[in-house]
Write an enzyme that holds these catalytic residues in place. Structure first.
Site, PDB file in Angstrom:
ATOM      1  N   GLY A 157       1.229  -1.301  -0.057  1.00  0.00           N
ATOM      2  CA  GLY A 157      -0.187  -0.002   0.149  1.00  0.00           C
ATOM      3  C   GLY A 157       0.608   1.159   0.055  1.00  0.00           C
ATOM      4  O   GLY A 157       0.210   2.341   0.804  1.00  0.00           O
ATOM      5  N   ARG A 181       0.335   5.938  -1.904  1.00  0.00           N
ATOM      6  CA  ARG A 181      -0.205   6.844  -1.224  1.00  0.00           C
ATOM      7  C   ARG A 181      -0.336   7.056   0.244  1.00  0.00           C
ATOM      8  O   ARG A 181      -0.081   5.850   0.638  1.00  0.00           O
ATOM      9  CB  ARG A 181      -1.895   7.122  -1.758  1.00  0.00           C
ATOM     10  CG  ARG A 181      -3.003   6.399  -1.492  1.00  0.00           C
ATOM     11  CD  ARG A 181      -4.445   6.823  -1.653  1.00  0.00           C
ATOM     12  NE  ARG A 181      -5.065   6.446  -0.835  1.00  0.00           N
ATOM     13  CZ  ARG A 181      -5.922   5.042  -2.008  1.00  0.00           C
ATOM     14  NH1 ARG A 181      -5.149   4.485  -2.828  1.00  0.00           N
ATOM     15  NH2 ARG A 181      -6.906   4.046  -1.321  1.00  0.00           N
ATOM     16  N   THR A 226      -4.246  -0.752  -7.090  1.00  0.00           N
ATOM     17  CA  THR A 226      -4.766   0.451  -8.638  1.00  0.00           C
ATOM     18  C   THR A 226      -3.799   1.543  -8.635  1.00  0.00           C
ATOM     19  O   THR A 226      -3.802   1.844  -9.946  1.00  0.00           O
ATOM     20  CB  THR A 226      -6.145   0.572  -8.128  1.00  0.00           C
ATOM     21  OG1 THR A 226      -6.105   1.511  -7.193  1.00  0.00           O
ATOM     22  CG2 THR A 226      -6.749  -1.109  -7.771  1.00  0.00           C
ATOM     23  N   VAL A 247      -2.633  -7.483  -1.838  1.00  0.00           N
ATOM     24  CA  VAL A 247      -2.400  -8.316  -1.524  1.00  0.00           C
ATOM     25  C   VAL A 247      -3.275  -9.050  -0.437  1.00  0.00           C
ATOM     26  O   VAL A 247      -3.409 -10.277   0.629  1.00  0.00           O
ATOM     27  CB  VAL A 247      -1.582  -7.760  -0.399  1.00  0.00           C
ATOM     28  CG1 VAL A 247      -0.497  -7.193  -0.547  1.00  0.00           C
ATOM     29  CG2 VAL A 247      -2.950  -6.822   0.518  1.00  0.00           C
ATOM     30  N   ASN A 291       1.422  -2.470   5.360  1.00  0.00           N
ATOM     31  CA  ASN A 291       0.825  -1.352   5.282  1.00  0.00           C
ATOM     32  C   ASN A 291      -1.283  -1.125   4.648  1.00  0.00           C
ATOM     33  O   ASN A 291      -2.231  -0.667   5.232  1.00  0.00           O
ATOM     34  CB  ASN A 291       0.828  -0.160   5.168  1.00  0.00           C
ATOM     35  CG  ASN A 291       0.637   1.155   4.777  1.00  0.00           C
ATOM     36  OD1 ASN A 291      -0.254   1.969   5.753  1.00  0.00           O
ATOM     37  ND2 ASN A 291       0.183   1.667   3.603  1.00  0.00           N
ATOM     38  N   TYR A 343     -13.869  -3.920  10.786  1.00  0.00           N
ATOM     39  CA  TYR A 343     -11.725  -3.389  10.712  1.00  0.00           C
ATOM     40  C   TYR A 343     -11.455  -3.142  11.996  1.00  0.00           C
ATOM     41  O   TYR A 343     -10.377  -3.736  11.981  1.00  0.00           O
ATOM     42  CB  TYR A 343     -12.298  -1.671  10.395  1.00  0.00           C
ATOM     43  CG  TYR A 343     -11.164  -0.701  10.369  1.00  0.00           C
ATOM     44  CD1 TYR A 343     -10.458  -0.572   9.254  1.00  0.00           C
ATOM     45  CD2 TYR A 343     -10.547   0.534  11.318  1.00  0.00           C
ATOM     46  CE1 TYR A 343      -8.976  -0.114   8.626  1.00  0.00           C
ATOM     47  CE2 TYR A 343      -9.701   0.909  11.205  1.00  0.00           C
ATOM     48  CZ  TYR A 343      -9.095   0.691  10.172  1.00  0.00           C
ATOM     49  OH  TYR A 343      -6.961   1.233   9.735  1.00  0.00           O
ATOM     50  N   ALA A 396     -12.137  -5.556  14.285  1.00  0.00           N
ATOM     51  CA  ALA A 396     -11.104  -7.026  14.797  1.00  0.00           C
ATOM     52  C   ALA A 396     -10.844  -7.313  13.739  1.00  0.00           C
ATOM     53  O   ALA A 396      -9.522  -7.901  13.747  1.00  0.00           O
ATOM     54  CB  ALA A 396     -12.260  -8.204  13.739  1.00  0.00           C
TER      55      ALA A 396
HETATM   56  P1  NDP Z   1      -4.838   5.150   1.994  1.00  0.00           P
HETATM   57  O1  NDP Z   1      -6.609   4.602   1.699  1.00  0.00           O
HETATM   58  O2  NDP Z   1      -4.597   6.466   1.625  1.00  0.00           O
HETATM   59  O3  NDP Z   1      -4.081   4.268   1.377  1.00  0.00           O
HETATM   60  C1  NDP Z   1      -4.350   2.430   1.290  1.00  0.00           C
HETATM   61  C2  NDP Z   1      -3.797   2.133   0.315  1.00  0.00           C
HETATM   62  O4  NDP Z   1      -3.459   0.971   1.364  1.00  0.00           O
HETATM   63  C3  NDP Z   1      -3.575   2.657  -0.779  1.00  0.00           C
HETATM   64  O5  NDP Z   1      -1.816   2.370  -1.303  1.00  0.00           O
HETATM   65  C4  NDP Z   1      -4.375   1.304  -1.750  1.00  0.00           C
HETATM   66  O6  NDP Z   1      -3.350   0.500  -3.264  1.00  0.00           O
HETATM   67  C5  NDP Z   1      -3.843  -0.063  -0.417  1.00  0.00           C
HETATM   68  N1  NDP Z   1      -4.795  -1.157  -1.021  1.00  0.00           N
HETATM   69  C6  NDP Z   1      -5.440  -1.646  -0.539  1.00  0.00           C
HETATM   70  N2  NDP Z   1      -6.422  -2.478  -0.503  1.00  0.00           N
HETATM   71  C7  NDP Z   1      -5.388  -3.551  -1.062  1.00  0.00           C
HETATM   72  C8  NDP Z   1      -4.738  -4.443  -1.771  1.00  0.00           C
HETATM   73  N3  NDP Z   1      -6.117  -5.956  -1.833  1.00  0.00           N
HETATM   74  N4  NDP Z   1      -3.850  -4.715  -1.812  1.00  0.00           N
HETATM   75  C9  NDP Z   1      -2.854  -4.305  -2.353  1.00  0.00           C
HETATM   76  N5  NDP Z   1      -2.889  -3.232  -1.296  1.00  0.00           N
HETATM   77  C10 NDP Z   1      -4.084  -2.550  -1.233  1.00  0.00           C
HETATM   78  O7  NDP Z   1      -4.824   4.720   3.731  1.00  0.00           O
HETATM   79  P2  NDP Z   1      -4.168   5.127   5.003  1.00  0.00           P
HETATM   80  O8  NDP Z   1      -2.883   5.611   4.073  1.00  0.00           O
HETATM   81  O9  NDP Z   1      -4.913   5.904   5.634  1.00  0.00           O
HETATM   82  O10 NDP Z   1      -3.849   4.122   5.874  1.00  0.00           O
HETATM   83  C11 NDP Z   1      -2.708   3.389   5.360  1.00  0.00           C
HETATM   84  C12 NDP Z   1      -2.701   1.942   6.765  1.00  0.00           C
HETATM   85  O11 NDP Z   1      -2.880   2.756   7.717  1.00  0.00           O
HETATM   86  C13 NDP Z   1      -4.476   0.738   6.370  1.00  0.00           C
HETATM   87  O12 NDP Z   1      -3.761  -0.662   7.233  1.00  0.00           O
HETATM   88  C14 NDP Z   1      -5.512   1.820   7.347  1.00  0.00           C
HETATM   89  O13 NDP Z   1      -5.325   1.159   8.493  1.00  0.00           O
HETATM   90  C15 NDP Z   1      -4.020   2.251   8.430  1.00  0.00           C
HETATM   91  N6  NDP Z   1      -4.829   3.118   9.570  1.00  0.00           N
HETATM   92  C16 NDP Z   1      -4.649   4.511   8.843  1.00  0.00           C
HETATM   93  C17 NDP Z   1      -5.327   5.374   9.823  1.00  0.00           C
HETATM   94  C18 NDP Z   1      -5.372   6.434   9.176  1.00  0.00           C
HETATM   95  O14 NDP Z   1      -6.335   7.285  10.416  1.00  0.00           O
HETATM   96  N7  NDP Z   1      -5.770   7.470   7.897  1.00  0.00           N
HETATM   97  C19 NDP Z   1      -5.555   5.180  11.483  1.00  0.00           C
HETATM   98  C20 NDP Z   1      -5.104   4.069  12.044  1.00  0.00           C
HETATM   99  C21 NDP Z   1      -4.433   3.034  11.001  1.00  0.00           C
HETATM  100  P3  NDP Z   1      -4.040   0.796  -4.130  1.00  0.00           P
HETATM  101  O15 NDP Z   1      -4.630   2.691  -4.017  1.00  0.00           O
HETATM  102  O16 NDP Z   1      -3.494   0.878  -5.048  1.00  0.00           O
HETATM  103  O17 NDP Z   1      -5.882   0.182  -3.991  1.00  0.00           O
END
Ligand code: NDP
Length: 242
Positions: free
Chosen positions: A16, A19, A42, A63, A85, A150, A152
């Protein structure tokens, strides 16, 4: 000159990484000297831009799919660092939550961590070196209204990582969790202002987090400076969750 938390000569995979928090982590690990593989599903252009900035490479993989996750890890080569991540939310009240919303969150946030760690563990054990950091959330510790799926998945990451730390410790492979609080990204953009205000007023440091606030903690846990740290849950939340 010695650099604190240098990752010079290490190979790191960040899932991930296109972004948000993952992007900031990939850039930070790159700045620390690591050879970074930026996983994305994506966001090809964004991931490639990150990879170019750190002199690494972007690799497409979903993933939540076991085969795709394994291929991603194998294509990364001999990993020293794995940062799980990638994640998403599909919020809704329990009584209205669909099977699909439950499954997609568990598969993307939790099963993915199992798939990548399983694929990476053997190589790390063989080398008797490795650092795994799994991104959980304050929600996995305290729970949250409308986020049973989420919460869980994120609580599962904590139990999984602590178990992994016990299994791999004798081979000098460390596994830790970073649990961010509220961080401004695309994931949290959708939240109503009222929810953001509530979060803000409960945060002792008096602000919401930036992705860069999380990246430094991840870098530390990946580095040799954290060589005696395993099985911890590091809250990076401005004090929100204490
Ligand atoms: P974003 O939505 O900005 O980014 C999520 C990333 O995960 C993207 O790069 C996306 O890629 C990737 N992703 C999603 N699904 C898949 C998949 N099936 N396979 C591969 N890549 C995937 O989220 P955040 O940056 O905010 O969050 C990052 C992590 O931090 C997450 O695990 C989130 O739960 C955790 N988190 C975030 C918090 C927040 O306040 N923002 C707080 C606590 C935890 P693509 O766009 O290419 O699909």
């Amino acid at each position: 000159m010695t650099t604190f938390a240098s990752l010079e000569g290490k190979v790191a995979l960040v899932t991930g990484g296109s972004r948000g928090i993952g992007r900031a982590i990939a850039l930070e690990l790159g700045r620390a000297g690591a050879d970074v593989i930026v996983g994305y599903r994506t966001g090809r252009e964004e991931a490639e831009a990150v990879a170019t900035e750190v002199g690494g490479r972007a690799v497409e993989a979903d993933v939540s799919d076991p085969g795709s996750a394994r291929t991603l890890v194998e294509s990364a080569g001999e990993l020293d660092v794995l940062v799980n991540n990638a994640g998403l939310t599909r919020d809704g009240l329990l009584v209205r939550m669909s099977d699909e919303d439950w499954r997609s969150v568990i598969d993307t946030n939790l099963s993915s961590v199992f798939y990548t760690c399983r694929a990476a563990a053997r190589g790390m054990m063989r080398k008797r070196a490795g650092a795994i950091v799994n991104i959980s959330s304050i929600v996995g510790v305290h729970g949250n209204w409308g986020q049973t799926n989420y919460a869980a998945s994120k609580a599962g990451i904590i139990g999984f990582t602590k178990s992994l730390a016990r299994e791999l410790g004798s081979r000098n492979v460390r596994a830790n969790v970073v649990a961010p609080g509220y961080v401004t990204t695309q994931l949290t953009d959708v939240l109503p202002d009222e929810a953001k205000e509530t979060m803000l007023s409960a945060t002792p440091l008096g602000r919401l987090g930036d992705p860069e606030d999380v990246a430094g903690s991840v870098r530390f846990l990946c580095s040799d400076e954290a060589r005696f740290v395993t099985g911890v849950v590091l809250h990076v939340d401005g004090g929100l969750g204490m």
